[in-house]
Enzyme design. Structure first.
Site, PDB file in Angstrom:
ATOM      1  N   LYS A 176      24.897 -10.377   4.649  1.00  0.00           N
ATOM      2  CA  LYS A 176      24.032 -10.061   5.793  1.00  0.00           C
ATOM      3  C   LYS A 176      24.156  -8.571   6.157  1.00  0.00           C
ATOM      4  CE  LYS A 176      24.519 -14.814   7.512  1.00  0.00           C
ATOM      5  NZ  LYS A 176      24.793 -15.706   8.673  1.00  0.00           N
ATOM      6  N   TYR A 199      15.669 -19.448   7.709  1.00  0.00           N
ATOM      7  CA  TYR A 199      16.422 -20.142   8.770  1.00  0.00           C
ATOM      8  C   TYR A 199      15.557 -21.138   9.546  1.00  0.00           C
ATOM      9  CZ  TYR A 199      20.725 -17.448   8.168  1.00  0.00           C
ATOM     10  OH  TYR A 199      21.905 -16.926   7.675  1.00  0.00           O
ATOM     11  N   PHE A 229      19.609 -19.663  19.587  1.00  0.00           N
ATOM     12  CA  PHE A 229      19.987 -18.394  18.958  1.00  0.00           C
ATOM     13  C   PHE A 229      19.015 -17.948  17.869  1.00  0.00           C
ATOM     14  CE2 PHE A 229      22.362 -21.824  16.802  1.00  0.00           C
ATOM     15  CZ  PHE A 229      21.973 -21.644  15.478  1.00  0.00           C
ATOM     16  N   ARG A 277      30.507 -22.100  -0.680  1.00  0.00           N
ATOM     17  CA  ARG A 277      30.801 -22.334   0.745  1.00  0.00           C
ATOM     18  C   ARG A 277      32.296 -22.167   1.022  1.00  0.00           C
ATOM     19  NH1 ARG A 277      26.671 -22.901   4.691  1.00  0.00           N
ATOM     20  NH2 ARG A 277      27.803 -24.570   5.746  1.00  0.00           N
ATOM     21  N   THR A 311      31.352 -21.600   9.574  1.00  0.00           N
ATOM     22  CA  THR A 311      30.355 -20.781  10.281  1.00  0.00           C
ATOM     23  C   THR A 311      30.981 -19.753  11.226  1.00  0.00           C
ATOM     24  OG1 THR A 311      28.878 -22.678  10.170  1.00  0.00           O
ATOM     25  CG2 THR A 311      28.254 -20.925  11.686  1.00  0.00           C
ATOM     26  N   ARG A 369      34.588 -14.878   5.505  1.00  0.00           N
ATOM     27  CA  ARG A 369      34.457 -14.806   6.973  1.00  0.00           C
ATOM     28  C   ARG A 369      35.822 -14.730   7.644  1.00  0.00           C
ATOM     29  NH1 ARG A 369      29.694 -19.422   7.412  1.00  0.00           N
ATOM     30  NH2 ARG A 369      27.892 -18.040   7.061  1.00  0.00           N
ATOM     31  N   ASN A 383      28.609 -12.947  10.982  1.00  0.00           N
ATOM     32  CA  ASN A 383      29.553 -13.639  10.091  1.00  0.00           C
ATOM     33  C   ASN A 383      29.387 -13.262   8.616  1.00  0.00           C
ATOM     34  OD1 ASN A 383      27.270 -15.109   9.590  1.00  0.00           O
ATOM     35  ND2 ASN A 383      28.070 -17.076  10.285  1.00  0.00           N
ATOM     36  N   HIS A 437      25.830 -15.382   4.041  1.00  0.00           N
ATOM     37  CA  HIS A 437      25.231 -16.722   4.019  1.00  0.00           C
ATOM     38  C   HIS A 437      25.507 -17.377   2.673  1.00  0.00           C
ATOM     39  CE1 HIS A 437      22.227 -19.931   3.809  1.00  0.00           C
ATOM     40  NE2 HIS A 437      21.906 -19.433   2.624  1.00  0.00           N
ATOM     41  N   GLU A 490      16.210 -22.169  -1.550  1.00  0.00           N
ATOM     42  CA  GLU A 490      16.495 -20.780  -1.182  1.00  0.00           C
ATOM     43  C   GLU A 490      16.351 -19.848  -2.382  1.00  0.00           C
ATOM     44  OE1 GLU A 490      20.305 -21.064   0.794  1.00  0.00           O
ATOM     45  OE2 GLU A 490      19.411 -22.101   2.514  1.00  0.00           O
TER      46      GLU A 490
END
Ligand code: RTP
Ligand code: MG
Length: 148
Positions: free
Chosen positions: A9, A49, A57, A85, A91, A102, A112, A115, A126
């Site tokens: 990100k 998203y 948010f 993951r 998260t 993270r 964070n 993704h 995706e």
């Protein structure tokens, strides 16, 4: 072989973490089959998203993802959705274990770092959303016989 989508990100790119994160992916034995630095349109952010469109948010999330360049990747490997993951962490970075991306580099849920697709089905969607098929490269890693 399974594929997943990871995207560093704007905070991760802005903090010069691309190399650190790519190093972890390569060290793990995963194969990068696509990668690009890009800016994200509002449309792409909203589609990516979309599952969160009703959450409070959502606006902030779209603003954040479109606020600077991201580094998008497609990775290939055995069980790579789950492995991706696990490398990313949970998260909220304040609850992510040290050793995860993270957990090592983040503190707040809004920033964070990265993704990762949460299921094989989301990964397929995706990858198709972020990459054209000609951007995905077919090749062999020399050391893969020492991984599999
Ligand atoms: P991601 O999709 O970005 O990989 O993150 P994730 O699966 O771990 O978490 P998800 O539930 O899909 O949430 C997507 C992103 O929305 C932001 N978020 N903010 N303020 C909040 O309570 C909140 N909750 C989620 C995070 O940036 C999260 O990564
Ligand atoms: Mg998610």
């Amino acid at each position: 072989m399974e594929r997943t989508f990871l995207m560093i990100k704007p905070d991760g790119v802005g903090r010069n973490l691309i190399g650190e994160i790519v190093k972890r992916i390569e060290n793990k034995g995963l194969k990068i089959v696509g990668a690009k630095l890009m800016t994200v349109s509002e449309d792409l952010a909203k589609t990516h998203y979309g599952e969160h469109s009703e959450r409070p948010f959502f606006g902030e999330l779209v603003d954040f993802i479109t606020s600077g360049p991201v580094f998008a990747m497609v990775l290939e490997g055995e069980n790579v959705v789950q492995v991706g993951r696990t490398l990313v962490g949970v998260t909220n970075p304040s609850e992510s274990l040290p050793g995860t991306i993270r957990g090592d580099f983040g503190l707040t849920v809004g920033k964070n770092i990265i993704h990762g697709s949460d299921s094989v089905e989301s990964a397929e969607k995706e990858i198709a959303l972020w990459f054209n098929s000609e951007e995905l490269v077919d090749y062999s890693l020399v050391n893969s016989t020492w991984v599999y």
